[in-house]
Design a protein around this motif. Structure first.
Motif, PDB file in Angstrom:
ATOM      1  N   UNK A  15       1.435  -9.710  -2.561  1.00 18.93           N
ATOM      2  CA  UNK A  15       2.870  -9.440  -2.565  1.00 18.93           C
ATOM      3  C   UNK A  15       3.245  -8.870  -1.202  1.00 18.93           C
ATOM      4  N   UNK A  16       4.554  -8.760  -0.945  1.00 14.64           N
ATOM      5  CA  UNK A  16       5.007  -8.330   0.374  1.00 14.64           C
ATOM      6  C   UNK A  16       5.272  -6.840   0.484  1.00 14.64           C
ATOM      7  N   UNK A  17       5.527  -6.162  -0.636  1.00 16.15           N
ATOM      8  CA  UNK A  17       5.833  -4.734  -0.579  1.00 16.15           C
ATOM      9  C   UNK A  17       5.022  -3.974  -1.617  1.00 16.15           C
ATOM     10  N   UNK A  18       4.819  -2.700  -1.345  1.00 15.64           N
ATOM     11  CA  UNK A  18       4.072  -1.856  -2.272  1.00 15.64           C
ATOM     12  C   UNK A  18       4.835  -1.680  -3.588  1.00 15.64           C
ATOM     13  N   UNK A  34       0.277  -6.125 -20.319  1.00 25.06           N
ATOM     14  CA  UNK A  34       0.045  -7.381 -21.031  1.00 25.06           C
ATOM     15  C   UNK A  34      -1.434  -7.766 -21.047  1.00 25.06           C
ATOM     16  N   UNK A  35      -2.299  -6.736 -20.960  1.00 26.90           N
ATOM     17  CA  UNK A  35      -3.743  -6.884 -21.154  1.00 26.90           C
ATOM     18  C   UNK A  35      -4.406  -7.723 -20.072  1.00 26.90           C
ATOM     19  N   UNK A  36      -3.937  -7.577 -18.835  1.00 21.64           N
ATOM     20  CA  UNK A  36      -4.611  -8.158 -17.680  1.00 21.64           C
ATOM     21  C   UNK A  36      -4.942  -7.012 -16.718  1.00 21.64           C
ATOM     22  N   UNK A  37      -6.135  -6.417 -16.842  1.00 20.41           N
ATOM     23  CA  UNK A  37      -6.484  -5.257 -16.008  1.00 20.41           C
ATOM     24  C   UNK A  37      -6.411  -5.594 -14.523  1.00 20.41           C
ATOM     25  N   UNK A  38      -5.770  -4.716 -13.762  1.00 23.07           N
ATOM     26  CA  UNK A  38      -5.634  -4.941 -12.329  1.00 23.07           C
ATOM     27  C   UNK A  38      -5.390  -3.611 -11.627  1.00 23.07           C
ATOM     28  N   UNK A  39      -5.599  -3.615 -10.316  1.00 23.80           N
ATOM     29  CA  UNK A  39      -5.330  -2.451  -9.474  1.00 23.80           C
ATOM     30  C   UNK A  39      -4.655  -2.918  -8.195  1.00 23.80           C
ATOM     31  N   UNK A  40      -3.987  -1.973  -7.524  1.00 24.11           N
ATOM     32  CA  UNK A  40      -3.253  -2.285  -6.291  1.00 24.11           C
ATOM     33  C   UNK A  40      -3.980  -1.690  -5.100  1.00 24.11           C
ATOM     34  N   UNK A  41      -4.073  -2.466  -4.039  1.00 24.68           N
ATOM     35  CA  UNK A  41      -4.591  -1.966  -2.778  1.00 24.68           C
ATOM     36  C   UNK A  41      -3.538  -2.224  -1.704  1.00 24.68           C
ATOM     37  N   UNK A  42      -3.105  -1.142  -1.057  1.00 22.01           N
ATOM     38  CA  UNK A  42      -2.096  -1.246  -0.006  1.00 22.01           C
ATOM     39  C   UNK A  42      -2.358  -0.164   1.024  1.00 22.01           C
ATOM     40  N   UNK A  43      -1.571  -0.177   2.096  1.00 18.13           N
ATOM     41  CA  UNK A  43      -1.790   0.785   3.168  1.00 18.13           C
ATOM     42  C   UNK A  43      -1.528   2.217   2.760  1.00 18.13           C
ATOM     43  N   UNK A  44      -0.712   2.454   1.722  1.00 17.37           N
ATOM     44  CA  UNK A  44      -0.385   3.807   1.293  1.00 17.37           C
ATOM     45  C   UNK A  44      -1.397   4.393   0.318  1.00 17.37           C
ATOM     46  N   UNK A  45      -2.288   3.561  -0.198  1.00 15.77           N
ATOM     47  CA  UNK A  45      -3.296   4.050  -1.141  1.00 15.77           C
ATOM     48  C   UNK A  45      -4.376   4.809  -0.369  1.00 15.77           C
ATOM     49  N   UNK A  46      -4.801   5.930  -0.908  1.00 16.00           N
ATOM     50  CA  UNK A  46      -5.830   6.738  -0.256  1.00 16.00           C
ATOM     51  C   UNK A  46      -7.082   5.901   0.006  1.00 16.00           C
ATOM     52  N   UNK A  47      -7.704   6.136   1.160  1.00 18.31           N
ATOM     53  CA  UNK A  47      -8.808   5.289   1.593  1.00 18.31           C
ATOM     54  C   UNK A  47      -9.952   5.263   0.590  1.00 18.31           C
ATOM     55  N   UNK A  48     -10.297   6.396   0.007  1.00 20.75           N
ATOM     56  CA  UNK A  48     -11.392   6.423  -0.964  1.00 20.75           C
ATOM     57  C   UNK A  48     -11.062   5.545  -2.179  1.00 20.75           C
ATOM     58  N   UNK A  49      -9.803   5.588  -2.622  1.00 19.35           N
ATOM     59  CA  UNK A  49      -9.397   4.757  -3.754  1.00 19.35           C
ATOM     60  C   UNK A  49      -9.438   3.288  -3.379  1.00 19.35           C
ATOM     61  N   UNK A  50      -9.032   2.970  -2.152  1.00 23.81           N
ATOM     62  CA  UNK A  50      -9.060   1.586  -1.705  1.00 23.81           C
ATOM     63  C   UNK A  50     -10.482   1.045  -1.717  1.00 23.81           C
ATOM     64  N   UNK A  51     -11.422   1.837  -1.239  1.00 20.98           N
ATOM     65  CA  UNK A  51     -12.812   1.395  -1.207  1.00 20.98           C
ATOM     66  C   UNK A  51     -13.376   1.264  -2.627  1.00 20.98           C
TER      67      UNK A  51
END
Length: 476
Positions: free
Chosen positions: A253-256, A269-286
């Motif tokens: 996607x284009x925006x957070x 809707x029962x599709x597990x997912x997570x977001x990775x973007x520039x504002x997410x803390x680095x440890x969480x991103x990794x």
């Protein structure tokens, strides 16, 4: 060409064999002989074709064949990359390929372990891989020096321009040895005019190597485009996920804000997912990247921070929920699938806004994206709905992020100050009301105080300020 046909040190060949590589990819076959001979190389190839291994093998061979002449703790090679995720990926590949070389490899990037990275860099590292920001931070503190660097690599050079790294690049380059006293390697999936201008500026007569430039996208990526209204994008996405059974999918996607909204709806809707973007803390991103690579997370939603250089095996589908505004980002996004000879599928959803970018993207990739029309049974309408998060200042109308200084984009220089001034102006009436309340806390006078009493109060306030002899006679 096979790797054992090249004149590589035994320890480098051993690392290559343990990774399972035997044959060179087209970019490696063209660039490695030039780089191993000591020439500067500017390489262009499709994403996922082995550019990282090309410059790592070149660096290892050069450092092993030359005796170190500089200070013991000074780095001998520097690799620059635009994103933290790419730095981590390069360091991982370097540790694998260079396992038997004995080199100390250190990754430097923001968001984690400031003092730990600082101490490791101060103790000494042979090869430093990092983002420009934190590298400059440590340089200004004189934690390390670049005066003994023998090899320089700039990866994803085109992105360096787009992300505004050109000033940081020049800062670092001025602190390196002269361009003719080091080897310079530059690699990217796209080498435009701006990148080549930079190449000829800081490189020593570089040899340009291009592999299949007439086809920008990977050969084994099946592309498909759906025209759909903005309101129908999510119902169609749900239908595609249920119909195709996308085991490991990246959704761009284009925006957070849009990423967070999409995450809430997919999880509901029962599709597990997570977001990775520039504002997410680095440890969480990794952690998110680690879970996605390990297969613990079936869907990862990302902005373009994850579109460059990240190698994740087994990505079956890439979905452009928002078509990118930058044509080059389309190439890098769909390059997350069909890597290293595998097959994959790239699905793009073009709504009322995204349709404007199709022509430019097709012109850039020099091919027409096959269009399919979604049947009614592909849409899911009985899904659970969630509330949309409030609009952020960095979201442009229509869900697209703007450039600095544009309406809806991140504030340019002075904009944030302007907003604060306007905000304070709105608060002026409240300040006027609050002022008498503050005065009530001061020692009060009689309720029937006259103007003379108020004047006395003012004189009492001015009295301590009169310190000179000339002012004292003026007091009543």
């Amino acid at each position: 060409m096979k790797f054992n046909e090249l004149n590589l040190p035994e320890v480098v060949l051993k690392g290559i064999e343990e990774t399972g590589f035997t044959d060179c990819t087209p970019i490696q076959e063209k660039a490695l002989p030039l780089a191993l001979s000591g020439k500067d190389v500017a390489g262009q190839a499709q994403t996922g074709t082995g550019k990282t291994a090309t410059f790592l093998i070149s660096i290892f061979t050069r450092l092993l064949n030359q005796q170190k002449t500089g200070a013991e703790h000074h780095p001998r090679a520097l690799i620059l990359a635009p994103t933290r995720e790419l730095v981590v990926q390069i360091e991982k590949d370097a540790q694998t390929l260079g396992k038997h070389t004995g080199f100390n490899i250190q990754a430097i990037y923001g968001g984690v372990d400031y003092m730990k990275q600082r101490d490791a860099l101060k103790a000494g590292a042979d090869i430093v891989i990092g983002t420009p920001g934190r590298l400059i931070d440590y340089l200004k503190q004189k934690v390390y020096s670049l005066k003994d660097v023998e090899a320089l690599v700039i990866d994803e050079a085109d992105r360096m321009f787009d992300m505004g790294f050109i000033a940081d690049l020049r800062f670092i380059l001025r602190r390196l040895p002269s361009y003719d006293k080091r080897q310079n390697l530059l690699f990217s999936a796209t080498l435009n005019t701006r990148v080549m201008e930079l190449a000829y500026e800081f490189m020593n007569m570089p040899e340009k190597v291009s592999v299949t430039p007439e086809q920008m996208t990977a050969e084994r990526v099946e592309q498909v485009l759906y025209h759909v209204s903005r309101k129908e994008k999510f119902p169609l996405l749900l239908g595609l996920l249920r119909k195709m059974g996308m085991d490991r999918t990246m959704i761009f996607v284009n925006t957070k804000r849009e990423a967070e909204y999409l995450q809430d709806r997919l999880n509901a809707n029962e599709f597990p997912c997570r977001v990775i973007s520039g504002d997410v803390e680095q440890r969480k991103r990794m952690k998110i990247l680690s879970d996605f690579k390990a297969g613990l997370l079936p869907i990862m939603i990302a902005t373009d921070v994850a579109s460059r250089g990240i190698h994740i095996e087994g990505v079956s589908h890439v979905v452009n929920y928002d078509l990118p505004q930058d044509c080059e980002d389309y190439v890098h996004r769909i390059g997350r699938t069909a890597r290293a000879g595998a097959e994959g599928m790239a699905i793009s959803l073009a709504d009322e806004d995204g349709a404007f970018f199709i022509e430019a993207i097709q012109e850039f990739i020099k091919q027409k994206i096959p269009t399919e029309w979604a049947e009614d049974d592909m849409f899911v309408h009985d899904y659970k709905r969630t509330a949309r998060p409030p609009r952020r200042t960095d979201d442009k109308p229509g869900g697209r992020g703007g450039k600095p200084g544009e309406r809806g984009g991140k504030p340019g220089r002075g904009e944030s100050r302007g907003r604060s001034r306007s905000g304070s102006e709105k608060e002026k009436p409240e300040q006027k009301v609050a002022k008498p309340a503050a005065e009530e806390k001061a020692p009060s006078v009689d309720a029937a105080a006259t103007g003379d009493a108020a004047a006395k109060k003012k004189r009492r306030r001015r009295k301590p300020k009169a310190k000179t002899a000339e002012q004292q006679p003026e007091q009543p």
